[in-house]
Design a protein around this motif. Structure first.
Motif, PDB file in Angstrom:
ATOM      1  N   UNK A 117       0.878  -1.276  -0.030  1.00 47.56           N
ATOM      2  CA  UNK A 117      -0.026  -0.044  -0.072  1.00 47.56           C
ATOM      3  C   UNK A 117       0.429   1.254  -0.141  1.00 47.56           C
ATOM      4  N   UNK A 118       2.266   1.169   0.206  1.00 45.16           N
ATOM      5  CA  UNK A 118       3.031   2.193   0.190  1.00 45.16           C
ATOM      6  C   UNK A 118       3.327   2.812  -1.151  1.00 45.16           C
ATOM      7  N   UNK A 119       2.967   2.155  -2.217  1.00 46.57           N
ATOM      8  CA  UNK A 119       2.998   2.252  -3.653  1.00 46.57           C
ATOM      9  C   UNK A 119       2.173   3.330  -3.918  1.00 46.57           C
ATOM     10  N   UNK A 120       0.819   3.370  -3.258  1.00 43.11           N
ATOM     11  CA  UNK A 120      -0.234   4.512  -3.789  1.00 43.11           C
ATOM     12  C   UNK A 120       0.501   6.018  -3.396  1.00 43.11           C
ATOM     13  N   UNK A 121       0.980   6.129  -2.363  1.00 41.07           N
ATOM     14  CA  UNK A 121       1.182   7.462  -2.032  1.00 41.07           C
ATOM     15  C   UNK A 121       2.565   7.868  -3.257  1.00 41.07           C
ATOM     16  N   UNK A 122       3.395   6.985  -3.428  1.00 43.68           N
ATOM     17  CA  UNK A 122       4.557   7.373  -4.507  1.00 43.68           C
ATOM     18  C   UNK A 122       3.873   7.259  -5.730  1.00 43.68           C
ATOM     19  N   UNK A 123       2.799   6.447  -6.047  1.00 41.00           N
ATOM     20  CA  UNK A 123       2.129   6.465  -7.547  1.00 41.00           C
ATOM     21  C   UNK A 123       1.630   7.907  -7.722  1.00 41.00           C
TER      22      UNK A 123
END
Length: 181
Positions: A103-109
């Motif tokens: 879920x950390x990929x969401x802010x980076x995306x």
């Protein structure tokens, strides 16, 4: 807790390499631990560790930008080098919140989408609608990361004497089994 941050004590390398969060970590331990655990996909980190690490990164990044100038490669190289430990700390923080690390990929995306939108809006027109639409994903990304950083742990703390035998129903010295009659 603030007193423990500035204590001077010998380094606890074995605990820093462990998977449990270090609630009583010193400043040095909070800054070293992400580099010990960045290659692992497991473990947990507490709010103290993520805040100290992100504040340290912000101070170093702003100092490098002021010293070297914004157009140089040094701040960019520093950001690229620190991206992996930064991501790993956020993944471990999500594990502490009982959420999957991906879920950390969401802010980076959202940050990538905002960056692309900002670049395209600068190319198309200055001011107006496209710029505002590019800023919204950036703000959402910042809010998500602040929620991750500020949320209290959802894990229940097990007693330190429990080595898994309590849940398995095995008698330990000094522990009694409830009567069934």
């Amino acid at each position: 807790m603030a007193v423990a941050l500035f204590e001077v004590r010998p380094p606890r390398v074995a605990e820093m390499k462990g998977f449990e969060p270090m609630y009583d970590a010193t400043l040095r331990e909070c800054l070293q631990r992400p580099f010990y655990l960045f290659a692992r996909g497991r473990g947990r980190s507490c709010r103290k560790e993520i805040w100290v690490f992100f504040i340290f990164l912000s101070i170093i990044e702003s100092s490098l930008s002021k010293i070297c100038g914004r157009g140089t490669f040094i701040p960019l190289v520093f950001d690229l080098i620190m991206a992996v430990p930064e991501y790993a700390v956020e993944v471990r923080r999500l594990h502490d919140l009982l959420l999957p690390g991906w879920l950390t990929l969401i802010p980076y995306g959202l940050m990538v989408i905002a960056t692309i939108g900002l670049v395209k809006s600068r190319m198309l027109t200055i001011g107006g609608g496209p710029l505002l639409l590019a800023v919204i994903p950036l703000l959402v990304s910042m809010v998500i990361q602040l929620v991750i950083m500020c949320s209290p742990s959802r894990r229940r703390h097990r007693p330190s004497f429990d080595n898994g035998a309590i849940g398995a129903g095995v008698n330990q010295p000094g522990m009694t089994r409830p009567r069934t009659d």
